[in-house]
Design a protein around this motif. Structure first.
Motif, PDB file in Angstrom:
ATOM      1  N   SER A 145      -1.462 -11.541 -18.497  1.00  0.00           N
ATOM      2  CA  SER A 145      -1.004 -12.836 -17.975  1.00  0.00           C
ATOM      3  C   SER A 145      -1.959 -13.315 -16.886  1.00  0.00           C
ATOM      4  CB  SER A 145       0.396 -12.690 -17.373  1.00  0.00           C
ATOM      5  OG  SER A 145       1.261 -12.005 -18.243  1.00  0.00           O
ATOM      6  N   GLY A 146      -2.351 -14.601 -16.967  1.00  0.00           N
ATOM      7  CA  GLY A 146      -3.253 -15.153 -15.955  1.00  0.00           C
ATOM      8  C   GLY A 146      -4.612 -14.491 -15.926  1.00  0.00           C
ATOM      9  N   LEU A 147      -4.940 -13.751 -16.974  1.00  0.00           N
ATOM     10  CA  LEU A 147      -6.180 -12.989 -17.065  1.00  0.00           C
ATOM     11  C   LEU A 147      -6.298 -11.976 -15.923  1.00  0.00           C
ATOM     12  CD1 LEU A 147      -7.981 -13.689 -19.507  1.00  0.00           C
ATOM     13  CD2 LEU A 147      -9.712 -14.485 -17.932  1.00  0.00           C
ATOM     14  N   ILE A 148      -5.159 -11.492 -15.436  1.00  0.00           N
ATOM     15  CA  ILE A 148      -5.147 -10.524 -14.333  1.00  0.00           C
ATOM     16  C   ILE A 148      -5.745  -9.199 -14.803  1.00  0.00           C
ATOM     17  CG2 ILE A 148      -3.654  -9.157 -12.822  1.00  0.00           C
ATOM     18  CD1 ILE A 148      -1.716 -11.537 -12.793  1.00  0.00           C
ATOM     19  N   TYR A 149      -6.651  -8.674 -13.988  1.00  0.00           N
ATOM     20  CA  TYR A 149      -7.320  -7.407 -14.346  1.00  0.00           C
ATOM     21  C   TYR A 149      -7.690  -6.623 -13.088  1.00  0.00           C
ATOM     22  CZ  TYR A 149     -10.659  -3.936 -15.836  1.00  0.00           C
ATOM     23  OH  TYR A 149     -11.285  -2.743 -16.033  1.00  0.00           O
ATOM     24  N   LEU A 193     -15.026  -4.728 -21.530  1.00  0.00           N
ATOM     25  CA  LEU A 193     -14.550  -5.919 -20.816  1.00  0.00           C
ATOM     26  C   LEU A 193     -15.349  -7.150 -21.206  1.00  0.00           C
ATOM     27  CD1 LEU A 193     -14.159  -4.382 -17.230  1.00  0.00           C
ATOM     28  CD2 LEU A 193     -12.390  -4.649 -18.985  1.00  0.00           C
ATOM     29  N   LEU A 194     -14.648  -8.187 -21.645  1.00  0.00           N
ATOM     30  CA  LEU A 194     -15.264  -9.478 -21.943  1.00  0.00           C
ATOM     31  C   LEU A 194     -14.939 -10.413 -20.783  1.00  0.00           C
ATOM     32  CD1 LEU A 194     -14.218  -8.179 -24.824  1.00  0.00           C
ATOM     33  CD2 LEU A 194     -15.053 -10.347 -25.712  1.00  0.00           C
ATOM     34  N   LEU A 195     -15.967 -10.901 -20.101  1.00  0.00           N
ATOM     35  CA  LEU A 195     -15.770 -11.684 -18.885  1.00  0.00           C
ATOM     36  C   LEU A 195     -15.908 -13.179 -19.152  1.00  0.00           C
ATOM     37  CD1 LEU A 195     -17.747  -9.511 -16.316  1.00  0.00           C
ATOM     38  CD2 LEU A 195     -15.371  -9.300 -17.075  1.00  0.00           C
ATOM     39  N   ARG A 196     -14.955 -13.918 -18.651  1.00  0.00           N
ATOM     40  CA  ARG A 196     -14.913 -15.369 -18.841  1.00  0.00           C
ATOM     41  C   ARG A 196     -15.994 -16.068 -18.019  1.00  0.00           C
ATOM     42  NH1 ARG A 196     -11.750 -19.240 -15.626  1.00  0.00           N
ATOM     43  NH2 ARG A 196     -11.267 -21.095 -16.836  1.00  0.00           N
ATOM     44  N   ASP A 197     -16.711 -16.978 -18.672  1.00  0.00           N
ATOM     45  CA  ASP A 197     -17.620 -17.879 -17.961  1.00  0.00           C
ATOM     46  C   ASP A 197     -16.763 -19.043 -17.478  1.00  0.00           C
ATOM     47  OD1 ASP A 197     -19.338 -20.107 -17.374  1.00  0.00           O
ATOM     48  OD2 ASP A 197     -20.966 -19.077 -18.412  1.00  0.00           O
ATOM     49  N   THR A 296      -7.994  -9.316 -10.121  1.00  0.00           N
ATOM     50  CA  THR A 296      -8.591 -10.649 -10.241  1.00  0.00           C
ATOM     51  C   THR A 296      -7.781 -11.444 -11.266  1.00  0.00           C
ATOM     52  OG1 THR A 296     -10.096  -9.902 -11.981  1.00  0.00           O
ATOM     53  CG2 THR A 296     -10.916  -9.835  -9.701  1.00  0.00           C
ATOM     54  N   SER A 297      -7.976 -12.769 -11.270  1.00  0.00           N
ATOM     55  CA  SER A 297      -7.305 -13.611 -12.260  1.00  0.00           C
ATOM     56  C   SER A 297      -8.169 -14.845 -12.478  1.00  0.00           C
ATOM     57  CB  SER A 297      -5.911 -14.018 -11.772  1.00  0.00           C
ATOM     58  OG  SER A 297      -6.007 -15.097 -10.852  1.00  0.00           O
ATOM     59  N   TRP A 298      -7.706 -15.728 -13.361  1.00  0.00           N
ATOM     60  CA  TRP A 298      -8.467 -16.968 -13.574  1.00  0.00           C
ATOM     61  C   TRP A 298      -7.891 -18.136 -12.781  1.00  0.00           C
ATOM     62  CZ3 TRP A 298      -7.703 -18.476 -19.471  1.00  0.00           C
ATOM     63  CH2 TRP A 298      -6.372 -18.788 -19.721  1.00  0.00           C
ATOM     64  N   MET A 299      -7.006 -17.851 -11.819  1.00  0.00           N
ATOM     65  CA  MET A 299      -6.317 -18.895 -11.079  1.00  0.00           C
ATOM     66  C   MET A 299      -7.016 -19.260  -9.768  1.00  0.00           C
ATOM     67  SD  MET A 299      -3.742 -19.950 -12.830  1.00  0.00           S
ATOM     68  CE  MET A 299      -2.739 -20.816 -11.632  1.00  0.00           C
ATOM     69  N   ASP A 300      -7.172 -20.558  -9.549  1.00  0.00           N
ATOM     70  CA  ASP A 300      -7.660 -21.119  -8.295  1.00  0.00           C
ATOM     71  C   ASP A 300      -9.060 -20.604  -7.938  1.00  0.00           C
ATOM     72  OD1 ASP A 300      -5.230 -22.419  -8.206  1.00  0.00           O
ATOM     73  OD2 ASP A 300      -4.310 -20.981  -6.836  1.00  0.00           O
ATOM     74  N   GLU A 301      -9.573 -21.101  -6.839  1.00  0.00           N
ATOM     75  CA  GLU A 301     -10.934 -20.750  -6.442  1.00  0.00           C
ATOM     76  C   GLU A 301     -11.066 -19.287  -6.061  1.00  0.00           C
ATOM     77  OE1 GLU A 301     -14.342 -22.292  -3.267  1.00  0.00           O
ATOM     78  OE2 GLU A 301     -12.461 -23.402  -3.502  1.00  0.00           O
ATOM     79  N   ASP A 304      -7.678 -14.664  -7.631  1.00  0.00           N
ATOM     80  CA  ASP A 304      -6.864 -13.497  -7.319  1.00  0.00           C
ATOM     81  C   ASP A 304      -5.410 -13.782  -7.673  1.00  0.00           C
ATOM     82  OD1 ASP A 304      -5.988 -15.208  -5.340  1.00  0.00           O
ATOM     83  OD2 ASP A 304      -6.958 -14.143  -3.687  1.00  0.00           O
ATOM     84  N   THR A 305      -4.476 -13.056  -7.062  1.00  0.00           N
ATOM     85  CA  THR A 305      -3.072 -13.221  -7.423  1.00  0.00           C
ATOM     86  C   THR A 305      -2.280 -14.054  -6.406  1.00  0.00           C
ATOM     87  OG1 THR A 305      -2.480 -11.138  -6.333  1.00  0.00           O
ATOM     88  CG2 THR A 305      -3.054 -11.034  -8.671  1.00  0.00           C
ATOM     89  N   THR A 306      -2.973 -14.688  -5.455  1.00  0.00           N
ATOM     90  CA  THR A 306      -2.260 -15.437  -4.414  1.00  0.00           C
ATOM     91  C   THR A 306      -1.565 -16.682  -4.942  1.00  0.00           C
ATOM     92  OG1 THR A 306      -4.342 -16.547  -3.824  1.00  0.00           O
ATOM     93  CG2 THR A 306      -3.714 -14.606  -2.531  1.00  0.00           C
ATOM     94  N   SER A 307      -1.932 -17.144  -6.112  1.00  0.00           N
ATOM     95  CA  SER A 307      -1.238 -18.282  -6.707  1.00  0.00           C
ATOM     96  C   SER A 307       0.219 -17.948  -6.984  1.00  0.00           C
ATOM     97  CB  SER A 307      -1.935 -18.689  -8.007  1.00  0.00           C
ATOM     98  OG  SER A 307      -1.225 -19.711  -8.662  1.00  0.00           O
ATOM     99  N   TRP A 308       0.504 -16.677  -7.277  1.00  0.00           N
ATOM    100  CA  TRP A 308       1.855 -16.232  -7.592  1.00  0.00           C
ATOM    101  C   TRP A 308       2.510 -15.447  -6.449  1.00  0.00           C
ATOM    102  CZ3 TRP A 308      -2.240 -14.700 -10.990  1.00  0.00           C
ATOM    103  CH2 TRP A 308      -2.400 -15.526 -12.115  1.00  0.00           C
TER     104      TRP A 308
END
Length: 441
Positions: A145-149, A193-197, A296-301, A304-308
């Protein structure tokens, strides 16, 4: 030769209704059915159906050279099965092409990986079965979820048999490294691991229709040129986003689907191919291990997980919810377990954020993060009372653990006995066959 890996996420949470403090104990139904039906119907009509139809056309028109990966939360699939079954049929058609890989993720689209390995593994295993049941194939790659890793989450993924996992190509983790290579988990070297650009992904999902963007209007040829001009050794370009980017975040009137449809031809002219995550995991070697001690996640600048979980409201709600995780796991109450899935959805915590990041935060029915917190905690109060009715607080965690172990041992014993019964049946069948042959002779 460069290859592009397109991955799209499908998810829709079960929206909660207005729930007052005085409803606790008397109303155990927490959802706004009208809002849910409306939201899913709008999402299907304006995004999922046209986007998936376009992907299906792209696969057919390019003779299988175009490939894509999708994953859907279990909660999202339940919502689609209920309110937009035509989307499920399109997903099944994509599965039949052999050019669409379905990944696995937590069933609830929740944050269990951050606090409860047991709950996380149970969700993922349940999602595996759902994917197999609907689309006919066992997923080999995991998307959280949220690309959390993190290293710890990667280790859990490897223990469940996954060969690869998607993660964010966050600068604070990569430093000087590029996201255009295959890496492996620092704690489990067998997990790739496949990392998002995030730039190339966000160019489509966030900026495409913005007339103030310096690259507006963006054409497929230009976009593919950016990929083609990357250093020769950087061969893997992972472009990950929500499928709802097509039609919701970026309106269809912006011709975003025409842009997407033109990418395969532009890529072919430049000798760029398309691959699924599993193909990349199998074909490419890891260039290095990647240490990710904190999620880490794909959320916000901050990625990280601070969005949640960035403020005390979110952490209070989160900790309260998962304080009953072990008790819920023991329950065989289907309605309770279904509510558990819906209450875990990450958006419930996202609505409580107080972050000021310059982006308008979607708050659903709520006027403020405090409103979201109050409504959620009222519902959680009723939910926890139902859990306590089955497993009182007087039963401590050690007793629960012992009870759970007994249940697990019984399940193992049942499986062993079933295997023994099948073995005896097989022996009896062989004996009967032998006797018949002897009688005939």
């Amino acid at each position: 030769m460069k290859t592009i890996c397109f991955y799209f996420e499908i998810h829709q949470l079960r929206q909660l209704k207005r729930y007052r403090f005085f409803d606790i104990g008397s109303d155990h139904y927490y959802y706004d059915d009208y809002a849910n039906a409306s939201a899913v119907s709008e999402l299907a009509e304006n995004s999922y159906v046209p986007a998936l139809t376009t992907l299906l056309d792209m696969i057919k028109e390019n003779n299988g050279e175009f490939k894509v990966a999708l994953s859907a939360s279990g909660v999202g699939l339940e919502m689609l099965e209920l309110y937009a079954p035509q989307v499920i049929e399109l997903l099944k058609e994509l599965a039949k092409t052999g050019c669409c890989e379905f990944l696995c993720e937590p069933y609830s689209h929740g944050l269990s990986s951050l606090v409860s390995p047991t709950a996380f593994k149970e969700e993922v295993e349940r999602m595996k079965r759902k994917v197999k049941e609907l689309f006919g194939k066992q997923p080999k790659v995991l998307r959280n979820s949220g690309l959390i890793y993190s290293d710890e989450i990667g280790e859990m993924a490897a223990s469940m048999g996954f060969k690869g996992m998607l993660a964010e190509g966050a600068k604070h983790i990569l430093a000087w490294k590029s996201p255009h290579f295959l890496y492996n988990c620092a704690s489990a070297s067998g997990l790739k691991l496949l990392l998002r650009d995030y730039k190339l992904s966000d160019d489509i999902s966030l900026r495409f229709s913005n007339p103030e963007w310096s690259e507006y209007p963006l054409f497929a040829e230009t976009y593919v040129d950016w990929i083609a001009t990357l250093p020769r050794e950087e061969q893997i370009v992972n472009i990950f986003m929500n499928l709802s980017a097509f039609g919701m975040a970026q309106p269809l009137s912006s011709h975003i689907l025409d842009f997407l449809k033109a990418i395969p031809a532009a890529a072919k002219e430049r000798g760029i191919t398309f691959s699924t995550p599993s193909e990349i995991v199998e074909k490419f070697k890891s260039v290095d291990s990647l240490e990710v001690p904190y999620p880490t996640s794909w959320m916000d600048e901050e990625r990280d997980t601070t969005s949640w979980l960035g403020n005390t409201l979110q952490r209070e709600a989160f900790n309260k919810l998962y304080s009953v995780a072990e008790r819920v796991a023991l329950s065989d109450d289907k309605k309770l377990k279904q509510d558990w899935d819906y209450l875990q959805a990450a958006e419930n915590f996202r609505y409580m954020t107080t972050k000021q990041n310059g982006i308008i935060t979607e708050r659903c029915i709520y006027d403020s993060p405090y409103d979201a917190f109050t409504n959620y905690m009222n519902i959680l109060g009723d939910f926890m009372a139902r859990v306590r009715a089955q497993y009182p607080e007087e039963i401590d965690n050690e007793e629960l653990a012992a009870l759970k172990q007994v249940i697990e041992n019984q399940e193992v014993e049942i499986v062993q006995l079933e295997a023994e019964v099948e073995s005896l049946k097989a022996k009896a069948a062989k004996k009967t066959t032998r006797k018949k042959k002897e009688a005939e002779e």
